[in-house]
Design an enzyme around this catalytic site. Structure first.
Site, PDB file in Angstrom:
ATOM      1  N   GLY A 116      25.310 -17.448   2.173  1.00 40.84           N
ATOM      2  CA  GLY A 116      25.662 -16.151   1.603  1.00 40.84           C
ATOM      3  C   GLY A 116      26.662 -15.363   2.418  1.00 40.84           C
ATOM      4  O   GLY A 116      27.346 -14.485   1.887  1.00 40.84           O
ATOM      5  N   GLU A 139      22.609 -25.689   2.867  1.00 44.45           N
ATOM      6  CA  GLU A 139      21.472 -25.473   1.975  1.00 44.45           C
ATOM      7  C   GLU A 139      20.680 -26.728   1.630  1.00 44.45           C
ATOM      8  O   GLU A 139      19.488 -26.647   1.299  1.00 44.45           O
ATOM      9  CB  GLU A 139      21.953 -24.789   0.688  1.00 44.45           C
ATOM     10  CG  GLU A 139      22.375 -23.348   0.857  1.00 44.45           C
ATOM     11  CD  GLU A 139      23.791 -23.175   1.395  1.00 44.45           C
ATOM     12  OE1 GLU A 139      24.215 -22.021   1.589  1.00 44.45           O
ATOM     13  OE2 GLU A 139      24.487 -24.189   1.626  1.00 44.45           O
ATOM     14  N   ASP A 147      25.683 -22.499  -2.771  1.00 45.78           N
ATOM     15  CA  ASP A 147      25.917 -21.625  -3.930  1.00 45.78           C
ATOM     16  C   ASP A 147      26.946 -20.563  -3.562  1.00 45.78           C
ATOM     17  O   ASP A 147      27.922 -20.866  -2.895  1.00 45.78           O
ATOM     18  CB  ASP A 147      24.601 -21.049  -4.441  1.00 45.78           C
ATOM     19  CG  ASP A 147      23.913 -20.115  -3.458  1.00 45.78           C
ATOM     20  OD1 ASP A 147      24.138 -20.236  -2.235  1.00 45.78           O
ATOM     21  OD2 ASP A 147      23.120 -19.254  -3.902  1.00 45.78           O
TER      22      ASP A 147
END
Length: 353
Positions: A116, A139, A147
């Site tokens: 993130g 991840e 993501d």
């Protein structure tokens, strides 16, 4: 309130400055931080006194190590999956806003930048790397997948380097990150105060960077890039594993590299590895908003699964580093089932405006 939730905002001259300041969590971004940052950025769009925005960390060790996945697991286990989904919905909307921000957006990134943290910096117009940058999208090790728009960014890197970074969670330093185009400029951190002062004084970003940017050192992985391309160009997870097995049979740098990548893939969540491979296959067909939509489908469905909870438990909570994946082997994952996770629309798709 913003001073108590791990993020601070100020207007200094012509610059709106966002400072990540959650040191005990290495600036992991929680929902309150996401909402506060989105609100501040929206407000600065309408403020004629703010001509550009700067994003930075208050601490040398980390820019941001990712989203607050531990809390997402807590929510999921407590039966509050919609609250977890709302976090990702808002996080992805923030990343999308930054990608199309109406004013020059400058991210100053040094130390750890994972997950993130790349979401809030990697889509900005100016991505400034310090000499101590450590970039990774790790991840797969926690049963998730890269993501925050990685589906868009990583397949667009040179060759098959993005697929390698995504599937293995490999960590690279500033010279390699610059060589791959993840960052637009290298400015030594000793010059960052001068850069901030110049922007606060109303200097154009390009002029300031022309004066303060430096040439990065040669990438450390330069000899391995051709091997990465050859191995990770495989048309399936099985093909990549076969290429790694073949390369690992020799001796020297390439064989050592291949063995390390193979071991990493075997340790990671088999489901996550397969998801990530298919992400990288699809990313070039979508714009950023389309890629974020696919990612939202995936996080929504992984909240109903097993590996995300188990990965966070093993790596971040109990820290025994011994996750029990389901299924346990890469060979036991059905690629068609993975495709359905990605391609089947949700009843409430992510909508980005």
């Amino acid at each position: 309130m913003t001073e108590t939730i791990g993020i601070r905002f100020e207007v200094r001259g012509a610059a709106g400055i966002v400072t990540l300041d959650r040191p005990r969590a290495l600036n992991a971004i929680d929902h309150a931080m996401v909402r506060a940052m989105h609100a501040a950025l929206e407000g600065w769009i309408e403020d004629p006194a703010v001509t550009h925005v700067i994003l930075r960390s208050a601490h040398e060790r980390a820019f941001c190590v990712g989203g607050d996945v531990r809390h997402m697991v807590e929510l999921g286990l407590a039966g509050r999956k919609e609250a977890a989904r709302n976090y990702w919905r808002d996080e992805y909307a923030l990343d999308h806003l930054i990608s199309r921000y109406a004013k020059p957006f400058v991210s100053l990134v040094d130390g750890f930048c994972f997950g993130g943290g790349f979401g809030v910096s990697g889509h900005s117009r100016y991505r400034i790397a310090g000499e101590n940058l450590a970039f990774a999208m790790p991840e797969v090790a926690i049963g998730l997948f890269p993501d925050v728009g990685a589906t868009y960014v990583l397949p667009r890197l040179p060759g098959w380097s993005g697929t390698w970074l995504a599937m293995t969670g490999a960590r690279i330093g500033m010279p390699d990150a610059m060589a791959l185009g993840l960052y637009t400029h290298h400015v030594p951190i000793a010059r960052w105060p001068a850069l901030i002062d110049a922007l606060a004084g109303g200097e154009p970003v390009e002029r300031s960077l022309a004066q303060l940017a430096a040439y990065p050192p040669a990438p450390a992985l330069i000899r391995l890039f051709p091997e990465i391309d050859r191995i990770f160009a495989g048309g399936s997870v099985d093909a990549i594993l076969a290429a790694l097995d073949h390369a690992a049979t020799g001796e020297g740098e390439v064989a050592d590299f291949a063995r390390a990548q193979r071991d990493t893939l075997r340790r990671s969540s088999p489901t996550s590895v397969h998801i990530t491979f298919q992400q990288m296959q699809r990313g070039l067909a979508h714009d950023l908003a389309g890629c974020l939509r696919l990612e939202f489908r995936l996080v929504s469905r992984l909240l109903d699964g097993h590996d995300f909870y188990e990965g966070v438990r093993a790596v971040l909570v109990d820290k025994d580093q011994n996750p029990h994946w389901r299924p346990a082997r890469l060979e036991d994952v059905d690629p068609r089932a993975i495709a359905d996770l990605i391609d089947q629309p949700l009843p409430d798709e992510l909508v980005l405006t």
